[in-house]
Design a protein around this motif. Structure first.
Motif, mmCIF file in Angstrom:
data_model
loop_
_atom_site.group_PDB
_atom_site.id
_atom_site.type_symbol
_atom_site.label_atom_id
_atom_site.label_comp_id
_atom_site.label_asym_id
_atom_site.label_seq_id
_atom_site.Cartn_x
_atom_site.Cartn_y
_atom_site.Cartn_z
ATOM 1 N N VAL A 1 -2.202 28.349 -21.016
ATOM 2 C CA VAL A 1 -1.987 28.860 -22.499
ATOM 3 C C VAL A 1 -3.577 29.326 -22.881
ATOM 4 N N LYS A 2 -3.785 30.476 -23.199
ATOM 5 C CA LYS A 2 -5.067 30.761 -23.864
ATOM 6 C C LYS A 2 -4.816 31.112 -25.319
ATOM 7 N N GLY A 3 -5.551 30.451 -26.175
ATOM 8 C CA GLY A 3 -5.379 30.782 -27.510
ATOM 9 C C GLY A 3 -6.549 30.084 -28.577
ATOM 10 N N THR A 4 -6.275 30.274 -29.825
ATOM 11 C CA THR A 4 -7.117 29.759 -30.609
ATOM 12 C C THR A 4 -6.557 28.683 -31.550
ATOM 13 N N VAL A 5 -7.732 27.635 -31.647
ATOM 14 C CA VAL A 5 -7.136 26.356 -32.415
ATOM 15 C C VAL A 5 -7.177 26.718 -33.928
ATOM 16 N N VAL A 6 -6.102 26.036 -34.630
ATOM 17 C CA VAL A 6 -5.930 26.421 -35.869
ATOM 18 C C VAL A 6 -5.491 25.002 -36.787
ATOM 19 N N GLU A 7 -5.984 24.760 -37.880
ATOM 20 C CA GLU A 7 -5.414 23.553 -38.583
ATOM 21 C C GLU A 7 -3.984 23.747 -38.694
ATOM 22 N N SER A 8 -3.242 22.761 -38.307
ATOM 23 C CA SER A 8 -1.833 22.992 -38.567
ATOM 24 C C SER A 8 -1.153 22.663 -39.820
ATOM 25 N N GLY B 1 3.076 16.182 -38.334
ATOM 26 C CA GLY B 1 2.902 15.435 -37.054
ATOM 27 C C GLY B 1 1.677 15.738 -36.227
ATOM 28 N N GLN B 2 0.974 16.806 -36.755
ATOM 29 C CA GLN B 2 -0.302 17.191 -35.880
ATOM 30 C C GLN B 2 -1.181 17.841 -36.739
ATOM 31 N N ILE B 3 -2.547 17.505 -36.488
ATOM 32 C CA ILE B 3 -3.551 17.917 -37.515
ATOM 33 C C ILE B 3 -3.876 19.453 -36.959
ATOM 34 N N ILE B 4 -3.937 19.657 -35.544
ATOM 35 C CA ILE B 4 -4.255 21.044 -35.268
ATOM 36 C C ILE B 4 -3.206 21.549 -34.246
ATOM 37 N N GLU B 5 -3.110 22.911 -34.057
ATOM 38 C CA GLU B 5 -1.996 23.665 -33.072
ATOM 39 C C GLU B 5 -2.884 24.609 -32.329
ATOM 40 N N VAL B 6 -2.320 25.313 -31.566
ATOM 41 C CA VAL B 6 -2.916 26.426 -30.500
ATOM 42 C C VAL B 6 -2.003 27.568 -30.975
ATOM 43 N N HIS B 7 -2.605 28.631 -31.492
ATOM 44 C CA HIS B 7 -1.903 29.917 -31.512
ATOM 45 C C HIS B 7 -2.134 30.741 -30.193
ATOM 46 N N ALA B 8 -1.222 30.906 -29.525
ATOM 47 C CA ALA B 8 -1.115 31.622 -28.435
ATOM 48 C C ALA B 8 -1.518 32.889 -28.137
ATOM 49 N N ARG B 9 -2.404 33.574 -27.239
ATOM 50 C CA ARG B 9 -2.737 34.849 -27.141
ATOM 51 C C ARG B 9 -2.241 35.400 -25.901
ATOM 52 N N ASP B 10 -2.214 34.282 -24.769
ATOM 53 C CA ASP B 10 -1.907 34.849 -23.452
ATOM 54 C C ASP B 10 -1.306 33.671 -22.662
#
Length: 482
Positions: free
Chosen positions: A72-79, A83-92
């Protein structure tokens, strides 16, 4: 764009927000065609990957499911979710490997609770489960702690032979190693197997212990330890036995039994403390599992304390030390013994203590780890130092709650004449062990050591009830599938 393993990314937390990253792993769950729980084995925790349905090909999304491997390629954002502090929004998203969903339904990868028995039947897949992955990570850290402890304390690591011509324990439960043709085994004039024609020219076996060789090494290097696989051909299908397991065996020149007890206590506290420090998430998960398992047992079989409390119990208590003779008196006069509640009643001095007796001493009587010493000579190995009373030897066992014997060791018999007499009394072949007795002829010294099965330690730290669940591919009677 930075590539992260999941544990590293989660540890960095909010410091990575707005950063473009690459993560790889296996899908643990896929909710609402939008939320992927991704895990790469580095942590018990999953990373949430969020997909914008409109930005991805519908056929690709259909392929995403439990067990599928992804990049997964993506950008880290604050969730914003729980249950989680951060998540990744996928671009590819790139799919490395698809999963046959029909076949998946027959495996332990199916996202539901499975029995440990079923996990053993699919041992090649159980690394992908939360429970087994957590156990293996704890096992790794314990193995690392073993080496670190001995290195920091001036020990040298010795690799003792796996193929041996001697039986260190004298029990005879060994696997034979041979190149002789099994269809037509050669025999000698006496009608016995002619091992002179075998690869080594003599009968050889897989080792049950590296102790005897480690003793020889200690006579030149002072402080040594061996840590490797050992084998016992004991036809025992219990939750405590394996045919192949890993043994930790230090040997120290000039150490007496008191020094040996000090070393064992220090070693156990170090390794358990290391696991608590470096395996926090995994141990918290396993502690929850342990509590749930205990709640399903009958009241009389439940452990009084939780897993993490049990580990702290070992770290925060000085081990009680008492002689075998004192222990026998305690057990003879105990309520379970008087009421006939022991499966093996204690009637007289000389009895070989069973797990129920050891656990009574630790869990009920002292409520602390216990080191028993000075055992009857008749129930212990030939190499243990004979006491002046001629009845007991300088043996020791370290007893833990929930498990019984954790460590077995002794001060070794350094006096040549006494050693030879004991070997003769116990029918130990002195010609076979000529090199072992030879070490007593050239500057013999008091020396001590002990043995600790790694799997027994992992069992205690993880709270697992069956030793087959703390080794990757267990070897047991009628079982060598993987």
């Amino acid at each position: 764009m930075v590539s992260y393993c999941i544990t590293e990314l989660l540890d960095k937390g909010k410091s990575t927000v707005h950063q473009d990253v690459i993560v790889k792993g296996w899908v643990r769950a896929f909710r609402s065609n939008r939320f992927i729980a991704l895990n790469d084995g580095t942590t018990i925790k999953n990373l949430q990957v969020v997909i914008d349905f409109e930005k991805f090909d519908e056929e690709l999304i259909k392929r995403i499911g439990t067990g599928v491997s992804l990049k997964v390629k993506g950008t880290v954002v604050e969730s914003q979710g729980k249950g989680q502090i951060i998540e990744v929004h996928a671009r590819d998203i790139h799919i490395y490997g698809d999963v046959d969903q029909d076949a998946l339904s027959q495996t332990i990868l199916q996202p539901k609770r499975h029995s440990l028995e079923l996990l053993r039947e699919q041992a090649h897949l159980r690394f992908r489960t939360n429970t087994f992955a957590a156990i293996m990570r704890v096992r790794h850290h314990l193995m690392f702690a073993v080496h670190e402890f001995f290195h920091q304390n001036g020990f040298f690591y010795i690799n003792t032979p796996i193929i041996t011509g001697s039986d260190a324990e004298g029990a005879g439960e060994m696997f034979t190693v041979t190149t002789l043709p099994l269809q037509s085994v050669p025999v000698n004039e006496q009608g016995s197997v002619d091992f002179a024609q075998d690869f080594f020219g003599k009968e050889t076996n897989l080792t049950v212990s590296g102790q005897l060789e480690a003793e020889a090494a200690a006579m030149g290097l002072g402080k040594v330890y061996t840590f490797g696989p050992t084998f016992r051909a004991e036809n025992s299908n219990t939750s405590r036995h394996l045919a192949e397991f890993w043994m930790i065996e230090p040997e120290v020149a000039f150490n007496d039994l008191d020094d040996n007890m000090d070393l064992a206590e220090e070693f156990l506290k170090y390794t358990i403390g290391y696991a608590l420090e470096h395996c926090k998430d995994d141990l918290e998960f396993l502690a929850e599992r342990y509590a749930q398992e205990q709640s399903q047992k009958p009241k009389n079989e439940r452990q009084d304390i939780g897993l993490l409390e049990r580990l702290d119990y070992v770290l925060n208590n000085k081990f009680v030390r008492l002689t075998y003779t004192e222990a026998i008196e305690i057990l003879k006069n105990s309520k379970p013994n008087k009421k006939g509640q022991f499966k093996y009643p204690i009637e007289e001095w000389g009895a070989d203590l069973q797990s129920e007796h050891e656990r009574y001493l630790v869990e009920k009587h002292f409520k602390k780890p216990v080191i028993l010493f000075d055992y009857p000579a008749k129930i212990k190995a030939f190499y243990m130092r004979l006491n002046d009373d001629e009845k007991t030897v300088r043996a020791m066992d370290v007893l833990f709650p929930g498990i019984g014997e954790m460590v077995g060791g002794s001060q070794r018999e350094e006096r040549l004449d006494v050693l030879q007499r004991k070997m003769q009394d116990m029918n130990i072949d002195q010609e076979e062990l000529w090199w072992y007795t030879d070490t007593r002829k050239f500057g013999t010294v008091p020396h001590s050591g002990f043995g600790l099965g790694l799997e027994r330690l992992v069992q205690f730290v993880t709270g697992m009830g069956n030793i087959r669940d703390v080794i990757a591919f267990p070897r047991t009677p009628k079982s060598a599938e993987f």
